[in-house]
Write an enzyme that holds these catalytic residues in place. Structure first.
Site, PDB file in Angstrom:
ATOM      1  N   LYS A 126       0.860  -1.181   0.000  1.00  0.00           N
ATOM      2  CA  LYS A 126       0.000   0.000   0.000  1.00  0.00           C
ATOM      3  C   LYS A 126       0.896   1.230   0.000  1.00  0.00           C
ATOM      4  CE  LYS A 126      -4.485   0.828   0.025  1.00  0.00           C
ATOM      5  NZ  LYS A 126      -5.513   0.078  -0.740  1.00  0.00           N
ATOM      6  N   ASP A 166      -6.716   4.427  -5.076  1.00  0.00           N
ATOM      7  CA  ASP A 166      -7.440   4.275  -3.816  1.00  0.00           C
ATOM      8  C   ASP A 166      -8.104   5.624  -3.574  1.00  0.00           C
ATOM      9  OD1 ASP A 166      -7.688   2.287  -1.407  1.00  0.00           O
ATOM     10  OD2 ASP A 166      -7.244   4.185  -0.435  1.00  0.00           O
TER      11      ASP A 166
END
Length: 444
Positions: A126, A166
């Site tokens: 991430k 995201d």
């Protein structure tokens, strides 16, 4: 003290102040105690949990850029490469003021198990920045993205680490990031997913997380002899996941009556008019309050409170810890019997425990929102083959993957004596594949 308790204490001590990361690790380890206790000596000897809870690599860097007034701005960028046991790191980039190392570590840790559940060869990672795209011009966003990628490009690649979008990172941002990567590295490769269709993107990727959420919700209901058709649904958020979860739920006969953003929420008893939401959010990047100005009879309410609306099914699709214990109690008191998480860890631990205690249908985010990363992996496959599949091909594969995830989660829960506990089932099913791969590759 048990091995699980020892590792949890160590995680808290070594990562002070990182509440979100602590929460994610504790939730997973508590579920895994059923598995770990049965193989404690073997796992302790190999240091499996210590290795599992420590990222392989964390990169942090400054991101200087120039705004439209000619002033230099500096943000902080990150990439957490958590685990590559089953494939290259895969996980989104988040641009939001709340981004910090704790949040990205929690997201990267969750991503390891989520990616494992898809059955595809992708590890977990991430990244992101505390940069806020809201209110910025296209030129400012481009300047930031180019600076961000100038540093990030040193650590990613099609067979190394493949970021995606995201919160705060949509098609515009992915385009700028990809252009800068190609400019610096001189490579036209599938290094980012969520790309535009003209330069390697996949049909159905935009819809994937929301559609996948609804596919697994439908499968969960089906095994209880129910269907989404005729159900009243509340969806939090009004971004990509929420919009396409609403679209698919409506297509399957449900009535979605509420959506939200960070300012407040709308309620439309007749059912959300999705074309109006798309125009507000996807075209003009406006606020959800504008819906009430356009649709007679709809009501906008400032602040929190969307979970006070009566519904059969709740789909939290906004952000982490948006649904707390009091919200959970109100939902169930108003007749909600099914919750599936479209966002990453949107329910607090107390809310999750309450759902499990009351034995309602509850599917955690690492399973329920895996459709996005699954379709990103399908995009990687298309890039590698220099092919583009049809929307129907990708959507069909996505649906099969989400049904497969339900089956893995349900099976794992049943095998360990906690049938119906899909939180435990998701963690166990995701863990088993990663643990086998880690043990096979030695102490690395």
């Amino acid at each position: 003290m048990s091995y699980v308790s020892e590792v949890m204490e160590r995680v808290v001590a070594k990562n002070p102040g990182e509440a979100e990361f602590h929460q994610a690790v504790k939730e997973v380890l508590d579920s895994l105690a059923l598995v770990i206790d049965a193989h404690e000596e073997e796992f302790r000897k190999s240091g499996l949990l210590e290795r599992l809870t420590e990222p392989e690599r964390i990169v942090s860097f400054r991101v200087p850029w120039v705004d439209d007034k000619g002033a230099v701005q500096v943000n902080k960028g990150y990439r957490v490469q958590f685990n590559s046991a089953i494939g290259p790191y895969k996980g989104g980039l988040r641009f939001h003021p709340s981004v910090n190392q704790s949040i990205l570590k929690f997201l990267g840790f969750e991503q390891v198990f989520k990616n494992s559940l898809t059955g595809l060869p992708i590890g977990g990672g991430k990244g992101g920045s505390d940069f806020d795209p809201k209110g910025k011009s296209d030129r400012e966003v481009m300047a930031f993205c180019q600076s961000f990628m100038t540093e990030l490009c040193k650590y990613i690649g099609a067979d190394q680490d493949v970021p995606a979008g995201d919160i705060g990172v949509g098609g515009r941002e992915i385009g700028y990031l990809y252009g800068q990567y190609k400019r610096i590295r001189g490579l036209y490769e599938g290094v980012l997913t969520g790309k535009g269709l003209t330069y390697g993107g996949s049909l159905a990727r935009t819809q994937a997380t929301g559609y996948g959420l609804v596919y697994i919700t439908q499968e969960m209901l089906k095994h209880e002899g129910q269907s989404l058709a005729g159900k009243t649904v509340v969806v939090s958020g009004s971004g990509n996941v929420a919009i396409y979860a609403t679209e698919k739920a409506q297509a399957l006969g449900a009535k979605v009556v509420a959506l939200s953003d960070s300012n407040g929420y709308i309620y439309d008893a007749d059912g959300i008019k999705l074309d109006i939401v798309k125009e507000i959010k996807e075209v003009r990047r406006g606020r959800i309050s504008e819906y009430a100005e356009k649709v007679a009879g709809s009501v906008y309410t400032e602040g929190k409170g969307i979970w006070s609306i009566a519904c059969d099914v709740a789909l939290p699709c906004a952000t982490q810890n948006e649904l707390n214990l009091e919200d959970a109690k109100v939902l169930l008191a108003n007749g909600c019997t099914c919750v599936a998480e479209g966002a990453n860890m949107p329910s607090t631990r107390e809310a999750t425990d309450y759902f499990l205690e009351k034995k309602i249908l509850f599917m955690p985010g690492k399973a329920a929102n895996a459709g996005g990363v699954a379709t990103s992996a399908l995009e990687m496959s298309q890039n590698s083959q220099r092919l583009s599949w049809t929307f129907e091909e990708v959507d069909g594969k996505l649906k099969d993957i989400m049904i497969g995830i339900y089956e893995k989660v349900s099976d794992a829960a049943s095998r360990y004596g906690v049938a119906g506990n899909f939180v435990a089932g998701a963690n166990i099913a995701g863990f088993e594949k990663v643990a086998d791969a880690m043990n096979a590759q030695g102490i690395v």
